[in-house]
Enzyme design. Structure first.
Site, PDB file in Angstrom:
ATOM      1  N   LYS A   2      45.708  65.214  19.599  1.00 26.23           N
ATOM      2  CA  LYS A   2      44.825  66.268  20.090  1.00 26.23           C
ATOM      3  C   LYS A   2      45.500  67.650  20.025  1.00 26.23           C
ATOM      4  O   LYS A   2      44.825  68.670  19.953  1.00 26.23           O
ATOM      5  CB  LYS A   2      44.382  65.986  21.526  1.00 26.23           C
ATOM      6  CG  LYS A   2      43.721  64.632  21.773  1.00 26.23           C
ATOM      7  CD  LYS A   2      42.395  64.494  21.066  1.00 26.23           C
ATOM      8  CE  LYS A   2      41.536  63.349  21.578  1.00 26.23           C
ATOM      9  NZ  LYS A   2      42.093  62.008  21.341  1.00 26.23           N
TER      10      LYS A   2
HETATM   11  C1  PLP Z   1      41.421  60.807  21.047  1.00 23.54           C
HETATM   12  C2  PLP Z   1      42.243  59.700  20.531  1.00 23.54           C
HETATM   13  C3  PLP Z   1      41.743  58.777  19.602  1.00 23.54           C
HETATM   14  C4  PLP Z   1      40.329  58.822  19.117  1.00 23.54           C
HETATM   15  O1  PLP Z   1      40.084  59.946  18.303  1.00 23.54           O
HETATM   16  P1  PLP Z   1      38.590  60.428  18.048  1.00 23.54           P
HETATM   17  O2  PLP Z   1      38.720  61.688  17.295  1.00 23.54           O
HETATM   18  O3  PLP Z   1      37.983  60.622  19.406  1.00 23.54           O
HETATM   19  O4  PLP Z   1      37.916  59.337  17.293  1.00 23.54           O
HETATM   20  C5  PLP Z   1      42.600  57.797  19.117  1.00 23.54           C
HETATM   21  N1  PLP Z   1      43.875  57.682  19.571  1.00 23.54           N
HETATM   22  C6  PLP Z   1      44.370  58.558  20.470  1.00 23.54           C
HETATM   23  C7  PLP Z   1      45.764  58.365  20.934  1.00 23.54           C
HETATM   24  C8  PLP Z   1      43.592  59.587  20.974  1.00 23.54           C
HETATM   25  O5  PLP Z   1      44.106  60.439  21.873  1.00 23.54           O
END
Ligand code: PLP
Length: 491
Positions: free
Chosen positions: A108
């Site tokens: 993120k």
């Molecule tokens: C947010 C997240 C996901 C999922 O990603 P999306 O873009 O919501 O599909 C997968 N793994 C981790 C560690 C995340 O923080």
């Protein structure tokens, strides 16, 4: 480049308006009016930030080149622990794209470290004087990344809602110890879907928005519904492809398959945009945990949320309503906004929808979807470690496992550092954690991966807990008003 809602293409907005608003007024998600193409040869030899600039200038046309460069420099700074922000590692037959080298140790950070700069600059350009309230629902990682990104940014207040029992110990500690005068973290007694739905409802609540406006507050979003989240995520797919060539894993021009551990469908959607822009991608692999609603959807066309919500060891993928699927269906149906309105209405009314076989076939041409059980995830962590010495976090392990029998030229997207889910990893390795506290677990992980504990986690359990709020699923509006101290006259 203009943007419009997936539910109504007649009302176009600029890129900065789309970023500032987050969600369109009709509840739809902003999409670019067309997906621009890019010549990969142009990107060869460029570093991460230079590739970012090439991508951003195609989508974020309201910023000047100088503004984009400055924002990239400020956001992608030494908060990342490696020069090029991300890394590609060959592990067994797969190449792993590590996206967890940012300040909060999850992918993120790739978008949320730069989104605040986009917003502040956009407000300046548009002369917006109101205070921006960033409302965010999180399954754990978005929350912390957004808090760090927006912490102490002038003109912005950030409120994060997370499922009380739905995040890992480290994720919770990371959020609750966040400093900053403008940060608010609220535990919600519900799961991620409850949090996301309530936040979306608050967004579309006209009365609430009017009330906030009186006090010069406007909402925006740091969730992946915001197009300003999506665009930075396209960059690393191009970077990774070029890196795979450099490392001799593929030849120039080869098509790759990309396996993405999927939750809200944002990361895999960014990979789809990269493919549409010209990245040689043969298949996208949508990997799920036991909340396998996307596996069912891609294989059958039926999206049915009338099922049990499973709490897994990959909590950031514990989602039944994946927001960005709306954007994806919009794209693959060639912008059929009537279809989107109908299906999203079905979803709202009946908690399910179904698409035609023809569309399913179109999806299957570019996608493979599969899921793994909890047991298989743990086993994958173990066998991978024993065979290669590489530690997969449980989310990455899901994507790794799904990709194992799908041939060659595979890029597995790694979304979190093993430190974020140390407890589950140790369980996978048959190490008893009953007597271990957070610090012990971090120490063990550092021994296993032979790397020192990230600075932000050292002695994290001794840091002061700054946030104590808890609220019910139906108390989000009330909580927002309390935090912002609005509306008390009438309540
Ligand atoms: C947010 C997240 C996901 C999922 O990603 P999306 O873009 O919501 O599909 C997968 N793994 C981790 C560690 C995340 O923080």
């Amino acid at each position: 480049m203009k943007y419009f809602s997936t539910r109504n293409s007649s009302k176009k907005v600029s890129s900065i308006e789309a970023i500032l608003k987050g969600l369109a007024d009709d509840g739809g998600l902003y999409v670019p009016e067309s997906i621009p193409e890019i010549d990969i040869d142009l990107l060869e030899g460029k570093n991460y930030k230079e590739i970012a600039l090439e991508i951003f200038r195609l989508y974020l046309t309201d910023f000047t080149e100088v503004q984009l460069k400055n924002m990239i420099e400020s956001a992608y700074s030494d908060q990342f622990d490696i020069e090029n922000l991300v890394d590609v590692k060959k592990v067994d037959k797969q190449s792993i794209l590590e996206l967890f080298h940012g300040p909060t140790l999850a992918f993120k950070d790739m978008a949320l470290s730069i989104l605040p700069y986009f917003m502040v600059e956009a407000k300046k350009i548009k002369n917006v004087n109101e205070k921006t309230i960033i409302l965010t629902a999180t399954s754990g990682d978005t929350g912390k990344a957004a808090l760090e990104g927006f912490k102490d940014v002038p003109g912005i207040e950030i409120i994060v809602f997370y499922p009380n029992e739905g995040v890992s110990d480290i994720q919770k500690l990371q959020m609750l110890t966040t400093e900053g005068v403008n940060t608010h973290v609220v535990a919600i007694n519900g799961n991620f879907d409850d949090a996301q739905r309530s936040v979306k409802e608050a967004f579309s609540n006209l009365k609430l928005r009017e009330l906030l406006k009186e006090d010069s507050f406007v909402f925006s979003s740091a969730n992946s519904i915001n197009i300003g989240r999506l665009i930075p995520q396209i960059v690393y797919y191009f970077y990774a492809y070029l890196e795979m060539i450099k490392q001799g894993s593929i030849y120039k021009g080869d098509s790759i398959k990309i396996s993405v551990p999927t939750g809200n469908y944002g990361n895999i959607l960014a990979a789809y945009y990269a493919k549409e822009m010209g990245l040689p991608v043969e298949k996208l692999i949508c990997a799920s945990n036991e909340n396998n609603i996307l596996t069912d959807f891609i294989n059958t066309g039926q999206y049915d949320t009338n099922r049990d919500f499973v709490k897994t060891i990959s909590p950031s993928m514990d989602i039944l309503v994946s927001s960005n699927l709306e954007r994806f269906i919009y794209q693959i149906s060639n912008g059929n906004e009537q279809l989107i309105r109908d299906k999203m209405n079905d979803l709202k009314e009946n908690k399910k929808f179904e698409i035609e076989k023809e569309l399913v076939d179109t999806i299957k041409k570019i996608m493979i979807a599969d899921y793994v059980t909890e047991e298989e995830t743990l086993k994958t962590i173990k066998t991978c470690f024993e065979k290669t010495g590489y530690l997969l976090d449980p989310h990455t392990a899901v994507a790794y496992s799904v990709s194992e029998n799908i041939g060659e030229n595979i890029l597995v997207v790694s979304t979190a550092s093993p430190y974020k889910f140390g407890d589950s990893i140790l369980k996978g390795l048959d190490i008893n954690t009953d007597e271990l506290d957070v610090e012990d677990i971090n120490f063990k992980i550092s021994q296993l991966c032979k790397k020192s504990i990230p600075k932000s986690l050292v002695n994290i359990s001794e840091k002061e807990i700054k946030h104590h709020r808890v609220c019910g699923i139906n108390e989000i509006e009330k909580t927002i008003k309390e935090i912002l101290k609005v509306g008390s006259k009438n309540d």
